[in-house]
Design an enzyme around this catalytic site. Structure first.
Site, PDB file in Angstrom:
ATOM      1  N   ASP A   1      70.451 -23.810 -22.736  1.00 52.25           N
ATOM      2  CA  ASP A   1      70.079 -24.728 -23.811  1.00 52.25           C
ATOM      3  C   ASP A   1      70.827 -24.363 -25.096  1.00 52.25           C
ATOM      4  O   ASP A   1      71.385 -25.223 -25.781  1.00 52.25           O
ATOM      5  CB  ASP A   1      68.560 -24.659 -24.035  1.00 52.25           C
TER       6      ASP A   1
ATOM      7  N   ASP B   1      66.357 -29.151 -16.495  1.00 53.28           N
ATOM      8  CA  ASP B   1      66.294 -27.688 -16.548  1.00 53.28           C
ATOM      9  C   ASP B   1      67.401 -27.050 -15.708  1.00 53.28           C
ATOM     10  O   ASP B   1      68.010 -26.053 -16.111  1.00 53.28           O
ATOM     11  CB  ASP B   1      64.930 -27.192 -16.050  1.00 53.28           C
TER      12      ASP B   1
ATOM     13  N   GLU C   1      70.752 -27.208 -17.518  1.00 54.18           N
ATOM     14  CA  GLU C   1      70.827 -26.174 -18.557  1.00 54.18           C
ATOM     15  C   GLU C   1      70.998 -24.788 -17.941  1.00 54.18           C
ATOM     16  O   GLU C   1      71.777 -23.972 -18.435  1.00 54.18           O
ATOM     17  CB  GLU C   1      69.566 -26.206 -19.424  1.00 54.18           C
TER      18      GLU C   1
END
Length: 248
Positions: A66, A135, A138
């Site tokens: 991230d 997710d 990332e």
């Protein structure tokens, strides 16, 4: 190699190992430490089911990825949109790194195919769950950064993410004046100028007419309740004109 990683690799079947080889071939990147790639695609449900250490799921890599995404996308926008304000850059970056966008990138690469899931998560459609896919994307970025460094991440984004930005996939969050400025600068067409050519109506209900010119040629006219609104509408008309000329 850490014992926990060895355990994880023993749990992988031949089909899963072949899938990770296929993934590396597809993206054109061979990981120095393949266990890092495997961890990026390991969901917590798989870890719980196979009694692997909790630290071997992809959540920590997601945290790192991230931050790496924020940095690399910020750098790209800073370099390529020199006239955009800090506020507009922030809005544009937020649109690029938000969950729906990351899900689209993950779908583009069929990342859902490679995720290691527990049986329960698999049965409830986890492979297509947006939050899970975002997710994983990332986490992959985090794993790639750790394995091969920032330049390799940028090289990957130059193929997957940056072209979407340049093609205007996120133009809905850019104001028309910024879009027009970037197109003109990118093409080296000259300089644009806005001018209020008319004000009409009573003071409590004023209307402004703006024109935008490129090298003294009128590209668009706009009418609004404020000078800013009139300029935005003039820029919108100019963009439509440039687009139609490009299609001829």
């Amino acid at each position: 190699m850490p014992r926990s990683i060895k355990k994880k690799e023993k749990k992988l079947g031949i089909k899963q190992k072949l899938l990770f080889e296929e993934l590396q071939e597809k993206i054109g990147i061979t990981f120095t430490d393949e266990s890092m790639l495997i961890q990026a695609f390991t969901h917590s449900s798989y870890v719980n089911e196979h009694r692997i250490k909790p630290s071997e799921d992809n959540e920590r890599l997601e945290f790192l990825g991230d931050a790496v995404l924020e940095l690399t996308v910020s750098q790209f926008l800073f370099k390529n949109y020199p006239s955009m304000t800090e506020g507009d850059l922030t809005k544009l970056r937020a649109a690029i790194v938000c969950e729906p966008s990351l899900v689209n990138f993950a779908h583009q690469l069929s990342f859902g195919t490679y995720v290691l899931l527990g049986k329960g998560e698999e049965l409830t459609g986890g492979r297509e769950r947006p939050a899970l896919l975002a997710d994983v994307f990332e986490a992959f970025i985090g794993a790639l950064y750790l394995d091969q460094g920032l330049d390799k991440v940028v090289g990957f984004l130059e193929k997957v993410v940056y072209p979407k930005i340049s093609e205007g996939a996120f133009s809905h969050v850019m104001d028309y004046k910024s879009q027009l400025q970037e197109i003109v600068q990118r093409n080296g067409q000259g300089s644009i100028e806005y001018l209020i050519v008319q004000e009409k109506g009573p003071a409590h209900n004023r209307e402004f007419v703006s024109k935008v010119t490129l090298n003294a040629e009128i590209l668009g006219l706009g009418v609004g309740k404020s000078k800013k609104e009139a300029e935005q509408k003039a820029a919108q008309q100019a963009l439509e004109k440039l687009k139609s000329e490009k299609q001829k």
